[in-house]
Design a protein around this motif. Structure first.
Motif, PDB file in Angstrom:
ATOM      1  N   HIS A 111      -3.688  10.224  85.315  1.00 18.17           N
ATOM      2  CA  HIS A 111      -2.539  10.639  86.131  1.00 18.17           C
ATOM      3  C   HIS A 111      -1.262  10.907  85.328  1.00 18.17           C
ATOM      4  CE1 HIS A 111      -4.986   9.725  89.517  1.00 18.17           C
ATOM      5  NE2 HIS A 111      -5.072   8.440  89.215  1.00 18.17           N
ATOM      6  N   ALA A 112      -1.261  10.558  84.027  1.00 17.62           N
ATOM      7  CA  ALA A 112      -0.013  10.651  83.260  1.00 17.62           C
ATOM      8  C   ALA A 112       0.607  12.042  83.374  1.00 17.62           C
ATOM      9  CB  ALA A 112      -0.272  10.280  81.800  1.00 17.62           C
ATOM     10  N   ALA A 113      -0.213  13.067  83.181  1.00 17.99           N
ATOM     11  CA  ALA A 113       0.331  14.438  83.171  1.00 17.99           C
ATOM     12  C   ALA A 113       0.985  14.764  84.517  1.00 17.99           C
ATOM     13  CB  ALA A 113      -0.772  15.437  82.842  1.00 17.99           C
ATOM     14  N   GLU A 114       0.258  14.492  85.620  1.00 17.61           N
ATOM     15  CA  GLU A 114       0.801  14.876  86.936  1.00 17.61           C
ATOM     16  C   GLU A 114       2.038  14.051  87.301  1.00 17.61           C
ATOM     17  OE1 GLU A 114      -1.841  12.423  90.276  1.00 17.61           O
ATOM     18  OE2 GLU A 114      -2.827  13.719  88.827  1.00 17.61           O
ATOM     19  N   LEU A 115       2.128  12.813  86.753  1.00 12.27           N
ATOM     20  CA  LEU A 115       3.287  11.969  87.034  1.00 12.27           C
ATOM     21  C   LEU A 115       4.450  12.243  86.074  1.00 12.27           C
ATOM     22  CD1 LEU A 115       1.451   8.582  87.716  1.00 12.27           C
ATOM     23  CD2 LEU A 115       2.565  10.066  89.397  1.00 12.27           C
ATOM     24  N   GLY A 116       4.224  13.112  85.116  1.00 14.32           N
ATOM     25  CA  GLY A 116       5.277  13.421  84.145  1.00 14.32           C
ATOM     26  C   GLY A 116       5.509  12.308  83.142  1.00 14.32           C
ATOM     27  N   ALA A 169      -8.885   4.119  83.814  1.00 13.52           N
ATOM     28  CA  ALA A 169      -8.717   4.119  82.364  1.00 13.52           C
ATOM     29  C   ALA A 169      -7.626   3.121  81.963  1.00 13.52           C
ATOM     30  CB  ALA A 169      -8.373   5.526  81.879  1.00 13.52           C
ATOM     31  N   CYS A 170      -6.488   3.175  82.653  1.00  9.53           N
ATOM     32  CA  CYS A 170      -5.382   2.282  82.299  1.00  9.53           C
ATOM     33  C   CYS A 170      -5.772   0.820  82.504  1.00  9.53           C
ATOM     34  CB  CYS A 170      -4.144   2.626  83.105  1.00  9.53           C
ATOM     35  SG  CYS A 170      -3.322   4.135  82.553  1.00  9.53           S
ATOM     36  N   SER A 171      -6.566   0.547  83.544  1.00 10.17           N
ATOM     37  CA  SER A 171      -6.912  -0.849  83.798  1.00 10.17           C
ATOM     38  C   SER A 171      -7.822  -1.392  82.704  1.00 10.17           C
ATOM     39  CB  SER A 171      -7.543  -1.015  85.176  1.00 10.17           C
ATOM     40  OG  SER A 171      -8.802  -0.397  85.199  1.00 10.17           O
ATOM     41  N   ARG A 172      -8.493  -0.482  81.975  1.00  7.53           N
ATOM     42  CA  ARG A 172      -9.278  -0.908  80.800  1.00  7.53           C
ATOM     43  C   ARG A 172      -8.399  -0.963  79.547  1.00  7.53           C
ATOM     44  NH1 ARG A 172     -12.380   3.189  79.118  1.00  7.53           N
ATOM     45  NH2 ARG A 172     -12.100   4.668  80.809  1.00  7.53           N
ATOM     46  N   GLY A 173      -7.141  -0.638  79.688  1.00  6.19           N
ATOM     47  CA  GLY A 173      -6.258  -0.581  78.517  1.00  6.19           C
ATOM     48  C   GLY A 173      -6.307   0.764  77.820  1.00  6.19           C
ATOM     49  N   ALA A 174      -7.128   1.679  78.358  1.00  5.27           N
ATOM     50  CA  ALA A 174      -7.271   3.003  77.727  1.00  5.27           C
ATOM     51  C   ALA A 174      -6.254   3.960  78.338  1.00  5.27           C
ATOM     52  CB  ALA A 174      -8.697   3.512  77.901  1.00  5.27           C
ATOM     53  N   GLU A 175      -4.977   3.646  78.161  1.00  8.91           N
ATOM     54  CA  GLU A 175      -3.938   4.495  78.729  1.00  8.91           C
ATOM     55  C   GLU A 175      -3.927   5.870  78.055  1.00  8.91           C
ATOM     56  OE1 GLU A 175      -0.194   2.793  79.736  1.00  8.91           O
ATOM     57  OE2 GLU A 175      -0.985   0.758  79.808  1.00  8.91           O
ATOM     58  N   ASN A 176      -4.532   5.924  76.863  1.00  9.35           N
ATOM     59  CA  ASN A 176      -4.675   7.211  76.173  1.00  9.35           C
ATOM     60  C   ASN A 176      -5.534   8.176  76.981  1.00  9.35           C
ATOM     61  OD1 ASN A 176      -6.660   5.198  75.491  1.00  9.35           O
ATOM     62  ND2 ASN A 176      -7.500   6.534  73.921  1.00  9.35           N
ATOM     63  N   TYR A 177      -6.353   7.661  77.897  1.00  5.64           N
ATOM     64  CA  TYR A 177      -7.179   8.520  78.744  1.00  5.64           C
ATOM     65  C   TYR A 177      -6.768   8.410  80.217  1.00  5.64           C
ATOM     66  CZ  TYR A 177     -10.037   8.880  74.516  1.00  5.64           C
ATOM     67  OH  TYR A 177     -10.467   9.104  73.227  1.00  5.64           O
ATOM     68  N   CYS A 178      -5.500   8.080  80.461  1.00  6.68           N
ATOM     69  CA  CYS A 178      -4.988   7.996  81.845  1.00  6.68           C
ATOM     70  C   CYS A 178      -5.211   9.326  82.555  1.00  6.68           C
ATOM     71  CB  CYS A 178      -3.489   7.676  81.828  1.00  6.68           C
ATOM     72  SG  CYS A 178      -2.729   7.722  83.470  1.00  6.68           S
ATOM     73  N   GLY A 193       0.448   5.458  79.967  1.00 10.48           N
ATOM     74  CA  GLY A 193      -0.249   5.968  81.147  1.00 10.48           C
ATOM     75  C   GLY A 193       0.394   5.423  82.408  1.00 10.48           C
ATOM     76  N   CYS A 194      -0.285   5.638  83.552  1.00 12.39           N
ATOM     77  CA  CYS A 194       0.258   5.203  84.845  1.00 12.39           C
ATOM     78  C   CYS A 194       0.145   3.692  85.011  1.00 12.39           C
ATOM     79  CB  CYS A 194      -0.458   5.918  85.978  1.00 12.39           C
ATOM     80  SG  CYS A 194      -2.161   5.354  86.259  1.00 12.39           S
ATOM     81  N   GLY A 195      -0.809   3.072  84.289  1.00 12.41           N
ATOM     82  CA  GLY A 195      -0.983   1.619  84.372  1.00 12.41           C
ATOM     83  C   GLY A 195      -1.903   1.177  85.493  1.00 12.41           C
ATOM     84  N   LEU A 196      -2.327   2.097  86.348  1.00 15.97           N
ATOM     85  CA  LEU A 196      -3.059   1.714  87.570  1.00 15.97           C
ATOM     86  C   LEU A 196      -4.459   2.309  87.702  1.00 15.97           C
ATOM     87  CD1 LEU A 196      -0.086   2.082  90.065  1.00 15.97           C
ATOM     88  CD2 LEU A 196      -1.085  -0.057  89.236  1.00 15.97           C
ATOM     89  N   CYS A 197      -4.730   3.398  87.017  1.00 15.86           N
ATOM     90  CA  CYS A 197      -6.027   4.071  87.206  1.00 15.86           C
ATOM     91  C   CYS A 197      -7.125   3.300  86.462  1.00 15.86           C
ATOM     92  CB  CYS A 197      -5.946   5.520  86.718  1.00 15.86           C
ATOM     93  SG  CYS A 197      -5.770   5.682  84.925  1.00 15.86           S
ATOM     94  N   GLY A 244       7.438  14.030  74.278  1.00 17.43           N
ATOM     95  CA  GLY A 244       7.878  14.332  75.647  1.00 17.43           C
ATOM     96  C   GLY A 244       9.028  13.415  76.029  1.00 17.43           C
ATOM     97  N   ALA A 245       8.791  12.090  75.961  1.00 20.80           N
ATOM     98  CA  ALA A 245       9.890  11.127  76.143  1.00 20.80           C
ATOM     99  C   ALA A 245      10.640  10.993  74.804  1.00 20.80           C
ATOM    100  CB  ALA A 245       9.320   9.779  76.579  1.00 20.80           C
ATOM    101  N   PRO A 246      11.925  10.536  74.862  1.00 24.46           N
ATOM    102  CA  PRO A 246      12.664  10.362  73.597  1.00 24.46           C
ATOM    103  C   PRO A 246      11.937   9.384  72.673  1.00 24.46           C
ATOM    104  CG  PRO A 246      14.147  10.237  75.494  1.00 24.46           C
ATOM    105  CD  PRO A 246      12.750  10.246  76.042  1.00 24.46           C
ATOM    106  N   GLY A 247      11.772   9.763  71.403  1.00 18.99           N
ATOM    107  CA  GLY A 247      10.950   9.006  70.471  1.00 18.99           C
ATOM    108  C   GLY A 247      11.706   7.975  69.658  1.00 18.99           C
ATOM    109  N   ALA A 248      10.985   7.419  68.689  1.00 13.82           N
ATOM    110  CA  ALA A 248      11.459   6.261  67.923  1.00 13.82           C
ATOM    111  C   ALA A 248      12.326   6.627  66.728  1.00 13.82           C
ATOM    112  CB  ALA A 248      10.258   5.439  67.450  1.00 13.82           C
ATOM    113  N   MET A 249      12.467   7.925  66.458  1.00 13.50           N
ATOM    114  CA  MET A 249      13.232   8.283  65.274  1.00 13.50           C
ATOM    115  C   MET A 249      14.720   8.357  65.615  1.00 13.50           C
ATOM    116  SD  MET A 249      11.344  10.771  62.703  1.00 13.50           S
ATOM    117  CE  MET A 249       9.740  10.051  62.923  1.00 13.50           C
ATOM    118  N   ALA A 250      15.251   7.191  65.916  1.00 10.74           N
ATOM    119  CA  ALA A 250      16.638   7.054  66.354  1.00 10.74           C
ATOM    120  C   ALA A 250      17.001   5.586  66.174  1.00 10.74           C
ATOM    121  CB  ALA A 250      16.770   7.457  67.816  1.00 10.74           C
TER     122      ALA A 250
END
Ligand code: NAD
Ligand code: ZN
Length: 344
Positions: free
Chosen positions: A108-113, A97-106, A91-95, A120-126
């Motif tokens: 702003h994540a979508a609008e910030l890309g 939800a994020c301040s509660r550690g619930a970045e899964n419910y951020c 998540g954004c780390g600042l809203c 969406g970001a390059p994953g762990a299968m590498a």
């Protein structure tokens, strides 16, 4: 380096050669030690072009673990060589939800890309993975990354759902778990570890039901049109205080609705596209439903500690990166026992 990518709509995963990524300011590069396969990867790869939003090519893998290998500019307080699991729902780390550690419910994540690795970001299968911030790393210490990596989703997601429903999982209560795959087989163990509820597990095949028993289900029921009546029989007609549906398709949501008790609760975790009608006459008095997404940072720490205590363990089928396509095939066919994990 080798990476498992989804490159073309409808074509499935491919193992390809890509450049090793460099960590930017604030970022951390991990040498991947393990990456888990999730059924959500197939949800993504089965989407028609007009609904696909994750970018191409997409390096898969939203369950990741690795050894810190290179620090981006300005990163301090984390050691090269340390072993970590990756918290995925960035998540954004600042809203709020994020301040509660619930970045899964951020909010702003979508609008910030900001998107999770592998979604969406390059994953762990590498061979290498870039993590955007050190707060998304949870130390594993001497835990085996292959055994532990799937706690980041197949452990965290059920844990988040179960913790929400915990007030209803009192002694004498019944929890129904539908779908004993990657998430479900960990879910059964978490319910057993943190509650006194009796667990009734539903799945389609004898192998999955045998796994359910092995990981602690008190009763097993073949999923299908007769399952609801069977659950009612097993509970003296009362039904389930909580239903965890790890499939979420129409037939399983119909079962969930038919077995939920008065004042009971349904957690719809599976993204199978089914609908649960809600209204005064559609579910028993007081019954509630919720569709949770992934889990919080502190919950990931808790579920890893649960594994460290020995109360929860993931049943892993291990594959090399060159066998990733075959592993995805097994997951698609429903023949993985527990979780498939790639070790690059
Ligand atoms: P999986 O393929 O490992 O397991 C699915 C299990 O469901 C299998 O054991 C299968 O036999 C069983 N199943 C299928 N149809 C069934 C039916 N009609 N009745 C009973 N059992 C049935 O999948 P997984 O990786 O554990 O993921 C489970 C679901 O959760 C998927 O829909 C996935 O996309 C979703 N998911 C949601 C979240 C979230 O945040 N909500 C996170 C991760 C995964
Ligand atoms: Zn997932």
């Amino acid at each position: 380096m080798k990476a498992v990518q989804y490159r073309e709509i409808g074509k499935g995963p491919e193992v390809v050669e890509v450049d090793v990524p460099e960590p930017g300011p604030g970022q951390i590069r991990l040498k991947v030690t393990a990456a888990g396969l999730c059924h959500s990867d197939w949800f993504v790869m089965d989407l028609p072009e007009e609904q696909y939003i994750y970018g191409l090519p997409l390096t898969l893998g939203h369950e990741g673990a690795g050894i810190v290998d290179k620090l981006g500019e300005g990163v301090e307080g984390i050691e090269v060589g340390g072993s970590y699991a990756v918290y995925g729902p960035w998540g954004c780390g600042l809203c709020h939800a994020c301040s509660r550690g619930a970045e899964n419910y951020c909010s702003h994540a979508a609008e910030l890309g900001i998107a999770p690795p592998g979604l969406g970001a390059p994953g762990a299968m590498a061979e290498y993975l870039i993590v955007d911030d050190k707060r998304h790393l949870i130390p594993l210490g001497d835990l085996d990354p292959v055994e532990t990596v799937s706690l980041t989703d197949a452990g965290l997601t059920p844990y988040h759902a179960i913790k929400n429903a915990l007030p209803k999982l009192v002694p004498g209560s019944t929890a129904v778990v539908i779908g004993v795959g990657g998430l479900g087989h960990v879910g059964v163990q978490i319910i057993r570890a943190i509650s006194q509820a009796r667990v009734i597990a539903l799945d389609l095949s004898d192998e999955k039901l045998a796994l359910a028993r092995e990981v602690g289900a008190h009763d097993i029921v073949v999923s299908g049109p007769d399952a609801a009546e069977r659950v009612r029989d097993l509970t003296n007609g009362l039904g389930a205080d909580v239903v965890f549906d790890f499939v979420g398709a129409q037939p399983t949501l119909d079962t969930a609705r038919a077995v939920v008790a008065v004042d009971g609760h349904i957690e719809i975790v599976g993204i199978g596209g089914g609908l649960l009608p809600t209204g005064f006459f559609s579910t028993p008095f007081g019954a509630s439903a919720r569709a949770p997404y992934w889990g919080t940072r502190s919950e990931l720490m808790e579920v890893i500690d649960l594994a460290r205590s020995g109360a929860v363990s993931v049943h892993v089928e291990q594959f090399g990166i060159d066998d990733a396509v075959a592993a995805y095939g097994k997951l698609h066919d429903g023949t993985v026992r527990g979780r498939a994990v790639i070790v690059p």
